[in-house]
Design a protein around this motif. Sequence first.
Motif, mmCIF file in Angstrom:
data_model
loop_
_atom_site.group_PDB
_atom_site.id
_atom_site.type_symbol
_atom_site.label_atom_id
_atom_site.label_comp_id
_atom_site.label_asym_id
_atom_site.label_seq_id
_atom_site.Cartn_x
_atom_site.Cartn_y
_atom_site.Cartn_z
ATOM 1 N N UNK A 97 60.523 35.178 20.531
ATOM 2 C CA UNK A 97 59.854 34.651 21.711
ATOM 3 C C UNK A 97 59.823 33.144 21.537
ATOM 4 N N UNK A 98 60.427 32.433 22.477
ATOM 5 C CA UNK A 98 60.441 30.974 22.365
ATOM 6 C C UNK A 98 59.666 30.330 23.504
ATOM 7 N N UNK A 99 59.293 29.096 23.280
ATOM 8 C CA UNK A 99 58.480 28.336 24.230
ATOM 9 C C UNK A 99 59.193 27.031 24.552
ATOM 10 N N UNK A 100 60.245 27.138 25.325
ATOM 11 C CA UNK A 100 60.978 25.941 25.743
ATOM 12 C C UNK A 100 60.637 25.559 27.170
ATOM 13 N N UNK A 101 59.841 26.362 27.831
ATOM 14 C CA UNK A 101 59.604 26.161 29.250
ATOM 15 C C UNK A 101 58.222 25.597 29.564
ATOM 16 N N UNK A 102 57.321 25.597 28.588
ATOM 17 C CA UNK A 102 55.988 25.039 28.790
ATOM 18 C C UNK A 102 55.980 23.634 28.202
ATOM 19 N N UNK A 103 56.192 22.649 29.016
ATOM 20 C CA UNK A 103 56.325 21.281 28.543
ATOM 21 C C UNK A 103 55.043 20.773 27.877
ATOM 22 N N UNK A 104 55.174 20.339 26.622
ATOM 23 C CA UNK A 104 54.067 19.784 25.840
ATOM 24 C C UNK A 104 52.860 20.714 25.734
ATOM 25 N N UNK A 105 53.109 22.020 25.785
ATOM 26 C CA UNK A 105 52.013 22.978 25.693
ATOM 27 C C UNK A 105 52.349 24.076 24.699
ATOM 28 N N UNK A 106 51.370 24.443 23.914
ATOM 29 C CA UNK A 106 51.512 25.616 23.058
ATOM 30 C C UNK A 106 51.024 26.824 23.847
ATOM 31 N N UNK A 107 51.556 27.996 23.500
ATOM 32 C CA UNK A 107 51.131 29.212 24.176
ATOM 33 C C UNK A 107 50.678 30.246 23.151
ATOM 34 N N UNK A 108 49.796 31.129 23.591
ATOM 35 C CA UNK A 108 49.372 32.268 22.793
ATOM 36 C C UNK A 108 50.055 33.486 23.418
ATOM 37 N N UNK A 109 50.779 34.239 22.600
ATOM 38 C CA UNK A 109 51.508 35.410 23.087
ATOM 39 C C UNK A 109 50.880 36.657 22.485
ATOM 40 N N UNK A 110 50.681 37.669 23.318
ATOM 41 C CA UNK A 110 50.172 38.958 22.864
ATOM 42 C C UNK A 110 51.218 40.026 23.210
ATOM 43 N N UNK A 111 51.551 40.874 22.236
ATOM 44 C CA UNK A 111 52.476 41.977 22.463
ATOM 45 C C UNK A 111 51.759 43.266 22.083
ATOM 46 N N UNK A 112 51.763 44.225 22.998
ATOM 47 C CA UNK A 112 51.141 45.516 22.727
ATOM 48 C C UNK A 112 52.145 46.643 22.982
ATOM 49 N N UNK A 113 52.054 47.672 22.163
ATOM 50 C CA UNK A 113 52.889 48.862 22.305
ATOM 51 C C UNK A 113 51.985 50.045 22.595
ATOM 52 N N UNK A 114 52.354 50.848 23.583
ATOM 53 C CA UNK A 114 51.535 52.025 23.862
ATOM 54 C C UNK A 114 52.070 53.273 23.163
ATOM 55 N N UNK A 115 53.032 53.082 22.284
ATOM 56 C CA UNK A 115 53.627 54.205 21.554
ATOM 57 C C UNK A 115 53.252 54.098 20.084
ATOM 58 N N UNK A 116 52.608 55.122 19.543
ATOM 59 C CA UNK A 116 52.194 55.119 18.136
ATOM 60 C C UNK A 116 53.385 54.931 17.195
ATOM 61 N N UNK A 117 54.576 55.274 17.635
ATOM 62 C CA UNK A 117 55.767 55.223 16.789
ATOM 63 C C UNK A 117 56.392 53.833 16.722
#
Length: 197
Positions: A97-117
């Motif tokens: 996951x890259x952040x080349x599109x938010x100029x001069x801004x850091x982002x917080x990314x959350x990824x969730x999986x609904x599969x136990x596997x």
Amino acid sequence: MRKNIALGIFGLIVAFGLVLGAGANFRDYNADRSVHWFIVADDNELIDLTPLQPYAYIDNETGVLVVDISPDNPNYPGYGMGLSPNSEYNFDEVFEVSNDLWENMSIVVRITSDNMAIELYGADHDIYSVETGSVVYASDGATRDVCFVVENGGAVKVGMDFTVGNTAINTTESATIHIQAYRLGAEPAELVGKCGQ
């Protein structure tokens, strides 16, 4: 600003030989027969998803990220049949996951999986458990709810852990993975201080 990217996941039959023969960044393998995971992602303007291994690619027709450990993967013609039942597969760098599109801004990314596997982690020690706020850097600590900070111009590599239970051969499963991005400082309260900020 919140960004959702849905990753549809469909399990089909697959074999492991296709991954090992390609020299992918493979951590470990415990096995018995076969199963396949097919992950599809919408690519969007707020973050960029880039495949890092041959079993992950951008579909030319749809433009979505696909993780396909199967004979149908165009990068592995004729190499294997899938993942085995009663086994666990860990891949350190499936996509980034890259952040080349938010100029001069850091982002917080959350990824969730609904599969136990399907669980996530970051071998570079830059992905955190939302539940505990601790670093999840190996498959043993992988979890279904992770978050991390991506600086402007930076990228974070996401690893995936696939645990295949006593699943019948030729079984199909489905699941969804969600990716959300927030401007640093605008993330929900449950993420504050837990994602490496």
